[in-house]
Design a protein around this motif. Structure first.
Motif, PDB file in Angstrom:
ATOM      1  N   PHE A  87       0.838  -1.203   0.000  1.00 30.95           N
ATOM      2  CA  PHE A  87       0.000   0.000   0.000  1.00 30.95           C
ATOM      3  C   PHE A  87       0.871   1.251   0.000  1.00 30.95           C
ATOM      4  O   PHE A  87       0.625   2.197  -0.760  1.00 30.95           O
ATOM      5  N   CYS A 109       2.583   1.879  -3.393  1.00 25.87           N
ATOM      6  CA  CYS A 109       1.640   2.435  -4.375  1.00 25.87           C
ATOM      7  C   CYS A 109       1.380   3.915  -4.102  1.00 25.87           C
ATOM      8  O   CYS A 109       1.382   4.748  -5.025  1.00 25.87           O
ATOM      9  N   LYS A 110       1.158   4.230  -2.848  1.00 23.43           N
ATOM     10  CA  LYS A 110       0.867   5.606  -2.466  1.00 23.43           C
ATOM     11  C   LYS A 110       2.044   6.525  -2.768  1.00 23.43           C
ATOM     12  O   LYS A 110       1.881   7.639  -3.276  1.00 23.43           O
ATOM     13  N   ASP A 111       3.250   6.059  -2.470  1.00 20.97           N
ATOM     14  CA  ASP A 111       4.456   6.863  -2.686  1.00 20.97           C
ATOM     15  C   ASP A 111       4.685   7.125  -4.172  1.00 20.97           C
ATOM     16  O   ASP A 111       4.965   8.265  -4.576  1.00 20.97           O
ATOM     17  N   ALA A 144       2.142   9.608  -5.551  1.00 21.25           N
ATOM     18  CA  ALA A 144       2.467  10.984  -5.144  1.00 21.25           C
ATOM     19  C   ALA A 144       3.599  11.536  -6.007  1.00 21.25           C
ATOM     20  O   ALA A 144       3.558  12.704  -6.429  1.00 21.25           O
ATOM     21  N   VAL A 178      -6.984   9.097  -4.276  1.00 23.72           N
ATOM     22  CA  VAL A 178      -6.654   8.160  -3.203  1.00 23.72           C
ATOM     23  C   VAL A 178      -6.305   6.823  -3.847  1.00 23.72           C
ATOM     24  O   VAL A 178      -7.143   6.193  -4.497  1.00 23.72           O
ATOM     25  N   ILE A 179      -5.067   6.403  -3.680  1.00 26.05           N
ATOM     26  CA  ILE A 179      -4.556   5.212  -4.361  1.00 26.05           C
ATOM     27  C   ILE A 179      -4.300   4.084  -3.367  1.00 26.05           C
ATOM     28  O   ILE A 179      -3.786   4.309  -2.269  1.00 26.05           O
ATOM     29  N   SER A 180      -4.664   2.872  -3.773  1.00 23.94           N
ATOM     30  CA  SER A 180      -4.336   1.671  -3.006  1.00 23.94           C
ATOM     31  C   SER A 180      -3.997   0.578  -4.013  1.00 23.94           C
ATOM     32  O   SER A 180      -4.237   0.743  -5.216  1.00 23.94           O
TER      33      SER A 180
END
Length: 302
Positions: free
Chosen positions: A223, A226-228, A231, A238-240
């Motif tokens: 998670f 993916c988020k990093d 960004a 909102v990414i997961s």
């Protein structure tokens, strides 16, 4: 209206149920809404029938109140009348046969192909972790894997010569899923240039993707990766890990893939679960009609 009964219910919630102040107030607000609605007639509490509750819910719907809020309000009202029956104030509960409003299925967030590409390109291929991350994301999107399926992927599950991987999904059910050339390309890069230098822990020998200490990856770690990368790509959605799976399915259906085939690849037990992805396809078709249908074109020219 109904002041005595509402006060008794409030005392019950506070003393016997031990609800928080917030929950206590929310319950009482729900009852007060119904009381105010029925005060126009007015209707005594002993005269409330199922039809009154249904009319009240219909009124909430007409005001644009979401189904989830209607359902929560009904829950408070139902608790109120159950209390009155238990207390002996009423003989019957008028809400007993009232069904909760149908909840609309939440549409998943998706990424465009360009957004997917932008995220993938953020993986730093000059670092071991970057190569691993690129390979992982290629499989999240290229094969529509759940995060649990990704971190549980084993080396013996890879059938590159056939273009498939074996996936263990929910309920430990196995399925074969095709993966694209890029997924295998970066997987091989990881297996050949990165994984051999990782000090593999004994209990992680079979797993494909490992952390730098040689253990299997956690869901949280994937998670955060993916988020990093999202960004770094400048994407504010909102990414997961599941976002890549949603995008995989949506892009397939937009491209004309058979719904049953997508169901099989995703490992959905029911095709109704897969059908949620057709919302974007319908939106796409609607846009096509607006842009290219002759009648729509004539409207634009007028």
């Amino acid at each position: 209206m109904w002041e005595t009964e509402i006060q008794s219910f409030g005392d019950y919630l506070k003393i016997e149920r031990g609800l928080s102040k917030h929950s206590h107030e929310a319950y009482l607000r729900d009852i007060q809404k119904l009381s105010t609605y029925l005060s126009i007639a007015p209707i005594a509490i002993s005269e409330v029938e199922e039809s009154h509750i249904l009319a009240f819910l219909k009124d909430l719907h007409s005001l644009g109140i979401e189904a989830s809020t209607q359902s929560r309000t009904l829950s408070g009202i139902r608790a109120f009348f159950q209390f009155l029956v238990f207390d002996g104030t009423l003989k019957a509960d008028p809400t007993v046969h009232v069904k909760n409003p149908q909840m609309g299925r939440k549409l998943p967030d998706t990424l465009s192909f360009d957004e997917i590409t932008a995220i993938l390109e953020q993986a730093d291929l000059s670092s071991p972790e970057g190569v691993r991350n690129r390979a992982m994301l290629e499989f999240l999107y290229g094969a529509g894997l759940r995060v649990s399926e990704l971190i549980g992927l084993k080396r013996e599950d890879i059938y590159e010569d056939q273009g498939f991987i074996k996936v263990r999904g929910k309920g430990d059910k196995e399925r074969l899923v095709p993966a694209g050339r890029d997924a295998f390309k970066y997987l091989n890069l990881y297996l050949e240039s990165v994984r051999p230098s990782v000090p593999v822990k004994k209990d992680a020998t079979h797993f494909v993707f490992l952390n730098r200490r040689g253990s299997g990856l956690s869901r949280v770690m994937v998670f955060l990766i993916c988020k990093d990368l999202a960004a770094k790509a400048g994407i504010t959605k909102v990414i997961s890990p599941h976002t890549f799976r949603h995008s995989f399915a949506t892009h397939l259906i937009e491209g004309g893939a058979d719904l049953r085939a997508v169901q099989e690849m995703l490992g959905h037990e029911s095709i109704l679960t897969t059908e949620i992805y057709t919302h974007l396809d319908r939106a796409y078709l609607t846009q096509m009609v607006q842009d290219f249908h002759p009648f729509s074109s004539l409207k634009h020219k007028e």
